[in-house]
Motif scaffolding. Structure first.
Motif, PDB file in Angstrom:
ATOM      1  N   UNK A  45       0.780  -1.238   0.000  1.00  0.00           N
ATOM      2  CA  UNK A  45       0.000   0.000   0.000  1.00  0.00           C
ATOM      3  C   UNK A  45       0.815   1.293   0.000  1.00  0.00           C
ATOM      4  N   UNK A  46       1.742   1.469   0.944  1.00  0.00           N
ATOM      5  CA  UNK A  46       2.485   2.708   1.026  1.00  0.00           C
ATOM      6  C   UNK A  46       3.354   2.951  -0.194  1.00  0.00           C
ATOM      7  N   UNK A  47       4.092   1.919  -0.604  1.00  0.00           N
ATOM      8  CA  UNK A  47       4.984   2.051  -1.755  1.00  0.00           C
ATOM      9  C   UNK A  47       4.195   2.298  -3.027  1.00  0.00           C
ATOM     10  N   UNK A  48       3.090   1.594  -3.174  1.00  0.00           N
ATOM     11  CA  UNK A  48       2.266   1.744  -4.370  1.00  0.00           C
ATOM     12  C   UNK A  48       1.708   3.161  -4.464  1.00  0.00           C
ATOM     13  N   UNK A 102       4.339  13.896  -2.636  1.00  0.00           N
ATOM     14  CA  UNK A 102       4.078  14.466  -1.314  1.00  0.00           C
ATOM     15  C   UNK A 102       2.611  14.314  -0.923  1.00  0.00           C
ATOM     16  N   UNK A 103       1.708  14.480  -1.896  1.00  0.00           N
ATOM     17  CA  UNK A 103       0.281  14.287  -1.605  1.00  0.00           C
ATOM     18  C   UNK A 103       0.007  12.825  -1.259  1.00  0.00           C
ATOM     19  N   UNK A 104       0.607  11.903  -2.053  1.00  0.00           N
ATOM     20  CA  UNK A 104       0.409  10.476  -1.794  1.00  0.00           C
ATOM     21  C   UNK A 104       0.949  10.080  -0.421  1.00  0.00           C
ATOM     22  N   UNK A 105       2.110  10.611  -0.053  1.00  0.00           N
ATOM     23  CA  UNK A 105       2.689  10.311   1.261  1.00  0.00           C
ATOM     24  C   UNK A 105       1.796  10.820   2.389  1.00  0.00           C
ATOM     25  N   UNK A 106       1.233  12.003   2.170  1.00  0.00           N
ATOM     26  CA  UNK A 106       0.345  12.569   3.197  1.00  0.00           C
ATOM     27  C   UNK A 106      -0.884  11.687   3.383  1.00  0.00           C
ATOM     28  N   UNK A 108      -1.144   8.516   2.647  1.00  0.00           N
ATOM     29  CA  UNK A 108      -0.773   7.190   3.131  1.00  0.00           C
ATOM     30  C   UNK A 108      -0.137   7.222   4.512  1.00  0.00           C
ATOM     31  N   UNK A 109       0.063   8.413   5.060  1.00  0.00           N
ATOM     32  CA  UNK A 109       0.656   8.534   6.391  1.00  0.00           C
ATOM     33  C   UNK A 109       2.140   8.222   6.421  1.00  0.00           C
ATOM     34  N   UNK A 110       2.836   8.442   5.311  1.00  0.00           N
ATOM     35  CA  UNK A 110       4.281   8.178   5.239  1.00  0.00           C
ATOM     36  C   UNK A 110       5.038   9.448   5.604  1.00  0.00           C
ATOM     37  N   UNK A 111       5.922   9.358   6.573  1.00  0.00           N
ATOM     38  CA  UNK A 111       6.674  10.521   7.025  1.00  0.00           C
ATOM     39  C   UNK A 111       8.115  10.544   6.520  1.00  0.00           C
ATOM     40  N   UNK A 112       8.657   9.390   6.211  1.00  0.00           N
ATOM     41  CA  UNK A 112      10.066   9.329   5.797  1.00  0.00           C
ATOM     42  C   UNK A 112      10.237   9.910   4.394  1.00  0.00           C
ATOM     43  N   UNK A 113      11.459  10.364   4.129  1.00  0.00           N
ATOM     44  CA  UNK A 113      11.765  10.888   2.797  1.00  0.00           C
ATOM     45  C   UNK A 113      11.936   9.728   1.816  1.00  0.00           C
ATOM     46  N   UNK A 114      11.405   9.892   0.619  1.00  0.00           N
ATOM     47  CA  UNK A 114      11.492   8.834  -0.395  1.00  0.00           C
ATOM     48  C   UNK A 114      12.183   9.309  -1.668  1.00  0.00           C
ATOM     49  N   UNK A 115      12.656  10.553  -1.681  1.00  0.00           N
ATOM     50  CA  UNK A 115      13.154  11.144  -2.919  1.00  0.00           C
ATOM     51  C   UNK A 115      14.472  10.609  -3.432  1.00  0.00           C
TER      52      UNK A 115
END
Length: 255
Positions: A45-48, A102-106, A108-115
């Motif tokens: 879910x989060x990665x997708x 950034x919208x998807x992370x928000x 999905x509740x993801x706080x870590x950097x993925x860039x």
């Protein structure tokens, strides 16, 4: 130097082929990096959510910045959805992808950097995509102004021009190599490498687009892409400076 001269239909096909190759290569490199780091598969879910946010954001930004660059085409193109959907911009794709992630992370509740894991795919995608731009020549519109420099390229109209497609490839490779060399120092600071890559590319495009034809002049004679780069840098550089300052402060504490 002379570049291959393709008919309009052939140029469009070649460009499209390299676009899809760039996208496929970038996706595979992203997956490879995640596997190498022992991270969850993309379908979780989060990665997708991050991947979908990146793709949708990049697609939207791609078109929006193209139409900012070419607003004179909007009126006659309005009745024709095929022309409205055409045209692309790497700058738009980068910024749209950033916003989408950034919208998807928000959500999905993801706080870590993925860039940081996007840098290698972006470098490879830029290089592959610009090969298609170069081969498309005058039909693509990414060439530079006329030049007397020895490496000027004739794209079929008898005029030697700056091969700005090749300049873009060289910049992406050079910046990617620099960040790779600094990877050990940047590794403890998640997201900083990506911020440096994006900010440097925006500055680069602001400069190199100054030696390209301007399809529609905005303030100071800037093209739409240059204007977008300036606005994006105004918004984005504070985040880069803030993290760089935090890095310096942390290193001072350690010493």
């Amino acid at each position: 130097m002379s570049a291959p001269v393709l008919a309009p239909a052939a140029a469009q096909s070649v460009h499209l082929m390299f676009e899809w190759l760039a996208l496929a290569t970038g996706m595979q490199l992203y997956r490879w990096q995640r596997r190498r780091a022992g991270q969850p598969a993309l379908l979780q879910p989060g990665s997708f959510a991050v991947v979908i946010g990146c793709i949708l954001g990049a697609a939207i930004g791609n078109k929006l910045v193209f139409w900012i660059e070419m607003p004179q085409l909007w009126q006659p193109a309005a009745p024709d959805w095929r022309l409205i959907a055409s045209g692309q911009s790497i700058v738009g794709g980068l910024l749209g992808g950033l916003v989408g992630v950034e919208i998807a992370k928000k959500l999905a509740g993801i706080r870590r950097s993925t860039g940081d894991q996007f840098i290698l795919p972006l470098v490879a995608g830029t290089v592959i995509g610009r090969i298609g731009c170069f081969l498309a020549g005058l039909h693509d519109g990414t060439y530079g102004n006329p030049t007397a420099l020895p490496w000027g390229v004739d794209f079929g109209d008898g005029v030697n021009r700056h091969p700005t497609q090749l300049y873009d490839m060289l910049f992406a490779l050079a910046m990617g190599a620099l960040l790779w060399r600094l990877r050990a120092r940047l590794a403890p600071h998640a997201g900083l490498a990506f911020k440096l890559y994006l900010a440097s590319y925006l500055v680069w495009r602001l400069l190199v687009d100054g030696i390209k034809p301007v399809p529609y002049a905005y303030v100071f004679g800037w093209s739409g892409i240059q204007l977008v780069c300036v606005l994006a840098l105004v918004c984005y550089l504070p985040f880069v400076v803030r993290q760089l300052s935090a890095v310096r402060f942390t290193e001072e504490l350690r010493t």
